[in-house]
Design a protein around this motif. Structure first.
Motif, PDB file in Angstrom:
ATOM      1  N   LEU A  46     -13.025  63.949 -43.342  1.00  0.00           N
ATOM      2  CA  LEU A  46     -13.242  64.872 -42.591  1.00  0.00           C
ATOM      3  C   LEU A  46     -13.314  64.556 -41.036  1.00  0.00           C
ATOM      4  CD1 LEU A  46     -14.028  67.436 -44.059  1.00  0.00           C
ATOM      5  CD2 LEU A  46     -16.203  67.455 -43.801  1.00  0.00           C
ATOM      6  N   ALA A  47     -14.098  63.661 -40.719  1.00  0.00           N
ATOM      7  CA  ALA A  47     -14.331  63.119 -39.431  1.00  0.00           C
ATOM      8  C   ALA A  47     -13.280  62.799 -38.835  1.00  0.00           C
ATOM      9  CB  ALA A  47     -15.293  61.718 -39.416  1.00  0.00           C
ATOM     10  N   LEU A  48     -12.216  62.094 -39.642  1.00  0.00           N
ATOM     11  CA  LEU A  48     -10.932  61.610 -39.134  1.00  0.00           C
ATOM     12  C   LEU A  48      -9.995  62.633 -38.950  1.00  0.00           C
ATOM     13  CD1 LEU A  48     -10.337  58.170 -40.839  1.00  0.00           C
ATOM     14  CD2 LEU A  48     -11.178  58.752 -38.672  1.00  0.00           C
ATOM     15  N   ALA A  49      -9.816  63.679 -39.862  1.00  0.00           N
ATOM     16  CA  ALA A  49      -8.808  64.542 -40.147  1.00  0.00           C
ATOM     17  C   ALA A  49      -9.137  65.667 -38.818  1.00  0.00           C
ATOM     18  CB  ALA A  49      -9.084  65.451 -41.251  1.00  0.00           C
ATOM     19  N   SER A  50     -10.125  65.725 -38.327  1.00  0.00           N
ATOM     20  CA  SER A  50     -10.276  66.818 -37.316  1.00  0.00           C
ATOM     21  C   SER A  50     -10.143  66.195 -35.985  1.00  0.00           C
ATOM     22  CB  SER A  50     -11.704  67.514 -37.155  1.00  0.00           C
ATOM     23  OG  SER A  50     -12.749  66.535 -37.256  1.00  0.00           O
ATOM     24  N   ARG A  51      -9.875  64.663 -35.993  1.00  0.00           N
ATOM     25  CA  ARG A  51      -9.822  64.147 -34.603  1.00  0.00           C
ATOM     26  C   ARG A  51      -8.410  63.075 -34.632  1.00  0.00           C
ATOM     27  NH1 ARG A  51     -15.751  64.323 -33.417  1.00  0.00           N
ATOM     28  NH2 ARG A  51     -15.598  64.975 -35.682  1.00  0.00           N
ATOM     29  N   ALA A  52      -7.465  63.672 -35.253  1.00  0.00           N
ATOM     30  CA  ALA A  52      -6.443  62.768 -35.670  1.00  0.00           C
ATOM     31  C   ALA A  52      -5.887  62.243 -34.149  1.00  0.00           C
ATOM     32  CB  ALA A  52      -5.371  63.563 -36.381  1.00  0.00           C
ATOM     33  N   SER A  53      -6.036  62.960 -33.347  1.00  0.00           N
ATOM     34  CA  SER A  53      -5.374  62.966 -31.868  1.00  0.00           C
ATOM     35  C   SER A  53      -5.889  61.478 -31.435  1.00  0.00           C
ATOM     36  CB  SER A  53      -5.589  63.700 -30.981  1.00  0.00           C
ATOM     37  OG  SER A  53      -6.821  64.184 -30.809  1.00  0.00           O
ATOM     38  N   ASP A  54      -6.991  61.060 -31.640  1.00  0.00           N
ATOM     39  CA  ASP A  54      -7.862  60.197 -31.179  1.00  0.00           C
ATOM     40  C   ASP A  54      -7.296  58.600 -31.792  1.00  0.00           C
ATOM     41  OD1 ASP A  54      -9.326  62.133 -30.152  1.00  0.00           O
ATOM     42  OD2 ASP A  54     -11.279  61.191 -30.699  1.00  0.00           O
ATOM     43  N   LEU A  55      -6.443  58.950 -32.800  1.00  0.00           N
ATOM     44  CA  LEU A  55      -5.977  57.525 -33.338  1.00  0.00           C
ATOM     45  C   LEU A  55      -4.599  57.273 -33.376  1.00  0.00           C
ATOM     46  CD1 LEU A  55      -8.027  58.176 -36.841  1.00  0.00           C
ATOM     47  CD2 LEU A  55      -8.441  56.237 -35.203  1.00  0.00           C
ATOM     48  N   LYS A  56      -4.202  56.117 -33.421  1.00  0.00           N
ATOM     49  CA  LYS A  56      -2.841  55.907 -33.117  1.00  0.00           C
ATOM     50  C   LYS A  56      -2.291  56.387 -34.456  1.00  0.00           C
ATOM     51  CE  LYS A  56      -3.294  51.309 -30.896  1.00  0.00           C
ATOM     52  NZ  LYS A  56      -4.859  50.926 -31.452  1.00  0.00           N
ATOM     53  N   PRO A  57      -0.886  57.179 -34.352  1.00  0.00           N
ATOM     54  CA  PRO A  57      -0.800  58.034 -35.427  1.00  0.00           C
ATOM     55  C   PRO A  57      -0.241  57.448 -36.428  1.00  0.00           C
ATOM     56  CG  PRO A  57       0.699  58.061 -33.615  1.00  0.00           C
ATOM     57  CD  PRO A  57      -0.224  57.115 -33.168  1.00  0.00           C
ATOM     58  N   ALA A  58       0.429  56.233 -36.423  1.00  0.00           N
ATOM     59  CA  ALA A  58       1.041  55.659 -37.388  1.00  0.00           C
ATOM     60  C   ALA A  58      -0.041  55.138 -38.739  1.00  0.00           C
ATOM     61  CB  ALA A  58       1.761  54.350 -37.151  1.00  0.00           C
ATOM     62  N   ARG A  59      -1.169  54.918 -38.468  1.00  0.00           N
ATOM     63  CA  ARG A  59      -2.094  54.357 -39.365  1.00  0.00           C
ATOM     64  C   ARG A  59      -2.301  55.201 -40.580  1.00  0.00           C
ATOM     65  NH1 ARG A  59      -6.650  51.545 -36.281  1.00  0.00           N
ATOM     66  NH2 ARG A  59      -6.885  50.659 -38.250  1.00  0.00           N
ATOM     67  N   ASP A  60      -2.229  54.432 -41.834  1.00  0.00           N
ATOM     68  CA  ASP A  60      -2.282  55.290 -42.845  1.00  0.00           C
ATOM     69  C   ASP A  60      -3.881  55.757 -43.308  1.00  0.00           C
ATOM     70  OD1 ASP A  60      -2.946  55.048 -46.109  1.00  0.00           O
ATOM     71  OD2 ASP A  60      -0.655  55.498 -45.712  1.00  0.00           O
ATOM     72  N   LEU A  61      -3.930  57.040 -43.602  1.00  0.00           N
ATOM     73  CA  LEU A  61      -5.148  57.363 -43.863  1.00  0.00           C
ATOM     74  C   LEU A  61      -6.072  56.993 -45.006  1.00  0.00           C
ATOM     75  CD1 LEU A  61      -7.320  59.510 -42.753  1.00  0.00           C
ATOM     76  CD2 LEU A  61      -6.488  61.225 -44.367  1.00  0.00           C
ATOM     77  N   ASP A  62      -5.295  56.764 -46.031  1.00  0.00           N
ATOM     78  CA  ASP A  62      -5.832  56.032 -46.977  1.00  0.00           C
ATOM     79  C   ASP A  62      -6.714  54.622 -47.022  1.00  0.00           C
ATOM     80  OD1 ASP A  62      -5.847  58.080 -48.972  1.00  0.00           O
ATOM     81  OD2 ASP A  62      -3.968  57.656 -49.709  1.00  0.00           O
ATOM     82  N   ARG A  63      -5.702  54.042 -46.279  1.00  0.00           N
ATOM     83  CA  ARG A  63      -6.114  52.749 -46.105  1.00  0.00           C
ATOM     84  C   ARG A  63      -7.561  52.536 -45.150  1.00  0.00           C
ATOM     85  NH1 ARG A  63      -1.570  48.302 -44.586  1.00  0.00           N
ATOM     86  NH2 ARG A  63      -0.026  48.721 -46.308  1.00  0.00           N
ATOM     87  N   MET A  64      -7.640  53.371 -44.165  1.00  0.00           N
ATOM     88  CA  MET A  64      -8.475  53.521 -43.169  1.00  0.00           C
ATOM     89  C   MET A  64      -9.842  53.916 -43.925  1.00  0.00           C
ATOM     90  SD  MET A  64      -7.329  54.909 -39.581  1.00  0.00           S
ATOM     91  CE  MET A  64      -8.860  54.716 -38.816  1.00  0.00           C
ATOM     92  N   LEU A  65      -9.617  54.901 -44.709  1.00  0.00           N
ATOM     93  CA  LEU A  65     -10.804  55.387 -45.358  1.00  0.00           C
ATOM     94  C   LEU A  65     -11.385  54.362 -46.344  1.00  0.00           C
ATOM     95  CD1 LEU A  65      -9.583  58.741 -46.590  1.00  0.00           C
ATOM     96  CD2 LEU A  65     -11.375  58.256 -44.855  1.00  0.00           C
ATOM     97  N   PHE A  66     -10.430  53.569 -47.009  1.00  0.00           N
ATOM     98  CA  PHE A  66     -10.879  52.370 -47.707  1.00  0.00           C
ATOM     99  C   PHE A  66     -11.752  51.244 -47.103  1.00  0.00           C
ATOM    100  CE2 PHE A  66      -9.787  47.896 -48.825  1.00  0.00           C
ATOM    101  CZ  PHE A  66     -10.517  47.737 -49.849  1.00  0.00           C
ATOM    102  N   VAL A  67     -11.238  50.939 -45.967  1.00  0.00           N
ATOM    103  CA  VAL A  67     -11.801  50.179 -45.274  1.00  0.00           C
ATOM    104  C   VAL A  67     -13.214  50.783 -44.556  1.00  0.00           C
ATOM    105  CG1 VAL A  67     -11.859  48.841 -42.934  1.00  0.00           C
ATOM    106  CG2 VAL A  67      -9.802  48.642 -44.479  1.00  0.00           C
ATOM    107  N   LEU A  68     -13.180  51.828 -44.090  1.00  0.00           N
ATOM    108  CA  LEU A  68     -14.254  52.253 -43.299  1.00  0.00           C
ATOM    109  C   LEU A  68     -15.313  52.479 -44.402  1.00  0.00           C
ATOM    110  CD1 LEU A  68     -12.680  54.940 -41.060  1.00  0.00           C
ATOM    111  CD2 LEU A  68     -14.039  52.899 -40.223  1.00  0.00           C
ATOM    112  N   THR A  69     -15.178  53.241 -45.738  1.00  0.00           N
ATOM    113  CA  THR A  69     -16.018  53.269 -46.447  1.00  0.00           C
ATOM    114  C   THR A  69     -16.684  52.167 -46.921  1.00  0.00           C
ATOM    115  OG1 THR A  69     -14.626  55.087 -47.431  1.00  0.00           O
ATOM    116  CG2 THR A  69     -16.576  54.509 -48.706  1.00  0.00           C
TER     117      THR A  69
END
Lengths: 181, 181, 181, 181
Positions: free
Chosen positions: B121-144
């Motif tokens: 949720l946090a990332l989805a609504s702020r997609a613009s703050d991130l470098k676009p190319a990054r894979d969401l699943d990977r990030m969620l894995f690491v962040l979690t």
DNA sequence: CATGAATGAGTGTTCATTCAT
DNA sequence: AATGAATGAACACTCATTCAT
């Protein structure tokens, strides 16, 4: 005999690990089990110990292998080593970390403490690669937990649709990002 | 009644948690315990569930509170929330995560899954703050895994000489470093 | 150990037969009870089995003893044997047949089946003594139930004022009357 | 409510007959069960009682129906009535006679005592049909047990390959053979 | 009368541990 | 040293019964 425990563990879970069953599966008498272990807890402790030694060996081996590498390469090596250590027998690792009771006071022999030692060594001999002002204890704290959680997670708690390779890649990236921050 | 379990857990450890003891400490009859729980495992499950809800509430509350904040602020908030959740009763949290048996299939109700939802949720609504190319699943894995391990570690597995505040500070720094990498 | 069960049974009835009580009366530990019997039902089953064997032995012994006798003499012998078998310990027999639960599927090991075998043998070797046209299965059916009920009844369910000897006499007369009809 | 007991009995056996379950299946509260029965045993007693009344009615009805018949016809009628009584619900009858505990002192209300009364009546009013010298008590003893065992056996314990009709036929033949001997 | 939550004595069973052989 | 029968404390759980509402 520890192998008998592992067999039972995988086949029927912790609650099936009774001393009599262990003796039976190991092909010895229950009396003999008590010749080697003072009580049941000691069996589990020994199992954890053995597993810990294995991981320790792998990690420390990597440390030596990369004695001359850059910090980045070493870190990558360490993460990959941890993942490899977990991946060798993920089921067992899972069982060990969730079902098999840990000695309450295991503290000093923890995987985490061991890892901390490895990182301390790695950083100490490469102080120059880092911004000087950073506090070592803080870094060790973060690195230890990051690496342990990420490698454990990569093998056993990957979200659906994420490959092990991708998880590993991302774990390395995260560690390096922290180091360079 | 779950409070009775917690009391016993803290006082004498898991193996002292017998259904009869729970009844006694809770001040009800053993029969009544079985009116509310089908069996002993259900008691533990309920305890985990309750703890999970608490953490969930805190985390999700933070999410709402920071709806308008920057990604960095939100992340800091989330990490702090997790630490606060663990710090409320560190002993209980420790017990719950190491001694009290987890339901094998808890999967979907895991703290980790819950956290993943929050981050998504946090990332989805702020997609613009991130470098676009990054894979969401990977990030969620690491962040979690990072956030869970670091906040858990900050409260319960800090190396000697590292204050909670310092650990928290460093945990936040690590998360942000990863996000900005 | 089965004797302990019998003792309790006679003293306080089935509901007093608890596994712990059996152990106590038998002078062994409860653990030992479970070394010999998988569960409580098995204890009852074994008791029935033992009783059945005893009756079987007596009946089959009579069969052999009267190998050369006339059919009438054999029948008389069989009836008397059954009565003697019941009379040995009428109280136990009564308990066994009314209070102690029977294995549901005991079918093939029933006293009745055993008796049927004996009668089949008895009749087979003496076919010439009988009117040829009579159907063997029918006869076995009647003889089995008659003899069992009458001998059981003679010992345990005699009407007031009827002596055991008189009942036995009459039972024999009835069986012979049927055979000669 | 007794019907609820029968339902449970047939569905899951005696050990499933708990007072709470009876209440539930009967659609009343457990409190209400205890309004009608002082304790659990009373429920079983009532069930036996009810079954006994049914058989009694059938048997005594036959007695009246055949008031003017010959002794042979009456006997045939009685045997057939007993078989019919058992055959109405063989499963229930089986359960009642093997699984459901009997009141220890049921004595006077036994099916057997009831049957004895019927036979006494039958023979008393037909004394002339019998050889005068025979002892009434002896005859009642034999007849009662024969008829009960044979009709019970015909319905529930027939050897394989013997039809109910054939068993009934043979049972009647046996009874008459005894009477005429 | 009816309800059904509460009771708690009592059950069958397990299993870590011992120790005579 | 090795054995394994024996032990018995302890456990999870049941269910007939009560009684305040």
């Amino acid at each position: 005999m520890l192998d008998a425990v592992v067999k039972i563990l995988k086949g029927d879970g912790v609650q099936a690990v009774t001393t009599n069953r262990v003796a039976e599966v190991a092909g010895v008498s229950i009396g003999s089990v008590y010749q080697y272990f003072p009580d049941k807890r000691a069996i589990f402790t020994a199992l954890h110990e053995r597993h810990l030694q294995e991981i320790g060996r792998i990690v420390e081996g990597k440390l030596v292998d990369h004695a001359a590498s850059s910090l980045d390469d070493l870190m990558r090596g360490l993460v990959e080593a941890m993942i490899q250590a977990h991946a060798a027998d993920p089921e067992l690792h899972e069982l060990l970390s969730t079902e098999v009771p840990h000695r309450a006071d295991m503290g000093a022999r923890d995987i985490e403490v061991r890892l901390r030692g490895a990182f301390r060594l790695a950083l100490a001999s490469r102080a120059s690669d880092l911004k000087p002002a950073r506090d070592l204890d803080r870094m060790l704290f973060v690195l230890t937990h990051m690496v342990e959680a990420l490698s454990h997670g990569a093998v056993l708690r990957r979200p659906p649709r994420l490959s092990l390779a991708a998880a590993r890649e991302e774990a390395v990236r995260a560690v390096l990002a922290y180091l360079h921050a």
